[in-house]
Design a protein around this motif. Structure first.
Motif, PDB file in Angstrom:
ATOM      1  N   LEU A   1      14.103   3.373  -3.289  1.00 39.30           N
ATOM      2  CA  LEU A   1      12.684   3.355  -3.213  1.00 39.30           C
ATOM      3  C   LEU A   1      12.401   3.221  -1.652  1.00 39.30           C
ATOM      4  O   LEU A   1      11.336   3.208  -1.305  1.00 39.30           O
TER       5      LEU A   1
ATOM      6  N   SER B   1       9.596   5.665   0.095  1.00 49.58           N
ATOM      7  CA  SER B   1       8.180   5.898  -0.605  1.00 49.58           C
ATOM      8  C   SER B   1       7.105   5.159  -0.039  1.00 49.58           C
ATOM      9  O   SER B   1       7.016   4.385   0.559  1.00 49.58           O
TER      10      SER B   1
ATOM     11  N   THR C   1       3.979   2.943  -1.403  1.00 50.99           N
ATOM     12  CA  THR C   1       3.485   2.133  -2.392  1.00 50.99           C
ATOM     13  C   THR C   1       2.240   1.719  -2.489  1.00 50.99           C
ATOM     14  O   THR C   1       1.331   1.509  -1.648  1.00 50.99           O
TER      15      THR C   1
ATOM     16  N   TYR D   1       5.031   4.396  -6.771  1.00 53.26           N
ATOM     17  CA  TYR D   1       5.733   4.950  -5.705  1.00 53.26           C
ATOM     18  C   TYR D   1       5.534   6.348  -5.321  1.00 53.26           C
ATOM     19  O   TYR D   1       5.852   7.133  -6.545  1.00 53.26           O
TER      20      TYR D   1
END
Length: 549
Positions: free
Chosen positions: A36, A39, A41, A73
């Motif tokens: 993640l 990404s 958020t 995300y």
């Protein structure tokens, strides 16, 4: 419009059910990105809102949420390469953004998520692409780009990101526009690599409309079209490593597709001081182009118009209104469209008459095209996109071509008299949609336009076949049947049919181009600063030596 397809272990869950042309939609799977870290958020109230955010962001290619209480995300292009399915240790829900014309209720996940390529921008097939593949543990994403630097950026390398810094330089006066598309309806591609001539079923020969060349990549195919004076459009047949090149004026529709379908076409467009400053989308949005000197024309003064619809890129070619007869074409009709008038050469005209006024406004421009499996609404749409209507009956058995003793029907359906048209059906019989419909208000059969009907119905009724028109709630359209088994006097007859039934072809007609809402040749020529004629002779009967404004 938002579309999703949720794939679980046991079931397919349909979220949206709207069909459309190619659009960005979402295939939703049970899986988790391998990381993640790259990404963005955001807090959302639902996974639907999460995918909405991705849809609104051009750069976003994937959205993920582990559960309804966790953040959303968003992953931009080139930020994530692997998704682990839940069965292999992943956790959560992932939405892949795809560009497809598949109906939302019929999204094929196995097809869309295995070896298909998608663009960030619908018309840009050169850069910012991503390919999704299915793997043992889930899915992988590969990013494809064709980066350019100022050192090798010449004429923009024909990329999507127009206008180019050097786009208006003289060496960039011809450009190649790359689109996701395939050759559309009415395109009669006639080619043989070994010869300039193709023997058609009727036995006569005519010049081909294009050529096949070997090409290993789309870029090679595009370049071959760019350097070939005859080529106006090139389709890359990836499966056969073939570049299919079509000449100017030999095609009318390119059918738009998506990147996942893999159909790529390069369009050659001449540039002028105005066009070179346009974006790629604007170049294809109702613009006019002068054929010569960028490409080999069919007539001495030829130009064309490009329009974009949700389904097609539409190419309509025209002659100068003041250009004389060229084969079966006459002045005032679009290119590759026949005229119903008789020809008067300058030797037949009275003293003082000019060559460009020897056809009156009752000239009908018309064309017949083979289009197997076409419905009446589809036929009507194609005619309208070409600036015409489904044809009314001019009782063709009584009308003959100018300067000829041949019936219109013979020319259209059986005899390839002039090589330029390639419109014959070459069949013993054919069924062709005409502009004859039943009026729902009074139940009577009426022509879409009566301008070309020569005789009142009480003098010469609609030539229905025996037992026609059949009655029925769906019998609201009519086609013309020609050939064996039809009226021996007219050579044809009309048959009632459901509008969604399919026939062999279409017939379109219109007035002359000065009645259409289009530019004149002189206006287009002035925009390009080039009023000269090309390689086709202007001398002799039917051609103007000088052209008025």
């Amino acid at each position: 419009m938002r579309y999703r397809l949720l794939i679980s272990i046991l079931t397919l869950f349909q979220i949206e059910t709207h069909a459309s042309n190619a659009e960005y939609k979402f295939v939703v799977v049970s899986g988790e990105p391998v990381t993640l870290n790259a990404s963005e958020t955001i807090q959302v109230a639902s996974f639907d809102e999460c995918t909405d955010k991705c849809e609104q962001k051009t750069e976003c290619v994937l959205a993920y949420q582990s559960n309804s209480s966790d953040p959303c995300y968003l992953f931009d292009w080139n930020s994530i390469t692997q998704i682990i399915k839940n069965e292999a240790g992943g956790n959560g829900t992932t939405a892949f953004k795809v560009y497809t014309d598949q109906p939302a209720c019929e999204l094929n996940s196995d097809y869309l998520l295995n070896g298909k390529t998608y663009p960030l921008h619908p018309n840009d097939n050169t850069q910012n692409l991503w390919r999704i593949d299915t793997s043992e543990d889930g899915w992988t994403i590969t990013y494809i780009d064709s980066p350019t630097t100022p050192d090798n950026l010449i004429c923009g390398n024909f990329s999507y990101n127009r206008p180019y810094a050097d786009g208006c330089d003289p060496e960039c006066n011809v450009t190649m526009v790359q689109v996701w598309a395939k050759l559309g309806p009415l395109t009669k591609f006639v080619t043989k690599d070994a010869s300039w001539q193709f023997e058609n079923p009727s036995g006569s020969s005519y010049a081909r409309s294009g050529v096949n060349k070997s090409a290993e990549t789309f870029e090679i195919c595009m370049n071959k079209c760019y350097i070939d004076f005859r080529c106006a459009v090139a389709y890359f047949d990836k499966e056969n490593s073939t570049c299919v090149m079509i000449w100017s004026g030999r095609f009318w529709f390119l059918e738009r597709t998506s990147a996942s379908d893999g159909h790529q076409i390069a369009i050659k467009l001449p540039m002028n001081d105005k066009l070179c400053k346009m974006t790629t989308d604007k170049l294809l949005d109702d613009q006019y182009f002068l054929v010569y000197p960028a490409m080999q024309p069919v007539t001495a003064r030829q130009f064309f118009r490009v329009q974009t619809t949700p389904k097609y890129y539409v190419f309509t070619s025209y002659m100068d209104y003041y250009e004389g007869a060229y084969g079966e074409m006459i002045n005032g009709c679009p290119l590759n469209v026949k005229g119903s008038a008789y020809e008067q050469t300058k030797f037949q005209m009275p003293a003082g008459a000019t060559e460009y006024n020897h056809y009156d406004n009752e000239t009908m421009c018309y064309r017949y095209d083979e289009a197997p499996g076409i419905t009446q609404p589809e036929a009507k749409e194609l005619c309208q996109l070409m600036g015409q209507q489904l044809l009314s009956d001019k009782y063709a058995g009584s009308v003959r071509l100018f300067n000829s003793g041949r019936d219109i029907q013979v020319i259209d359906f059986q005899d390839q008299w002039q090589s330029i048209f390639k419109m014959g059906f070459y069949k013993n019989s054919s069924r062709i949609w005409h502009g004859l419909e039943r009026d729902p208000a009074d139940g009577k059969w009426k022509w879409l336009t009566t301008r070309w009907v020569q005789f009142a119905e009480d003098v010469m009724p609609i030539p229905w076949a025996p037992g026609e028109p059949k009655e029925g709630p769906d019998m609201n359209c009519a086609y013309m049947g020609w050939g064996e088994g039809y009226d021996p006097y007219n050579g044809y007859a009309y048959y009632a049919a459901p509008c969604n039934s399919t026939v062999d072809g279409i017939a379109c007609g219109s007035g002359q181009i000065h009645e259409m809402n289009i530019k004149k040749w002189s206006e287009v020529a002035d925009e390009f600063g080039f009023r000269e004629s090309c390689c086709i002779s202007d001398s002799g009967p039917g051609f103007m030596a000088t052209y008025p404004d």
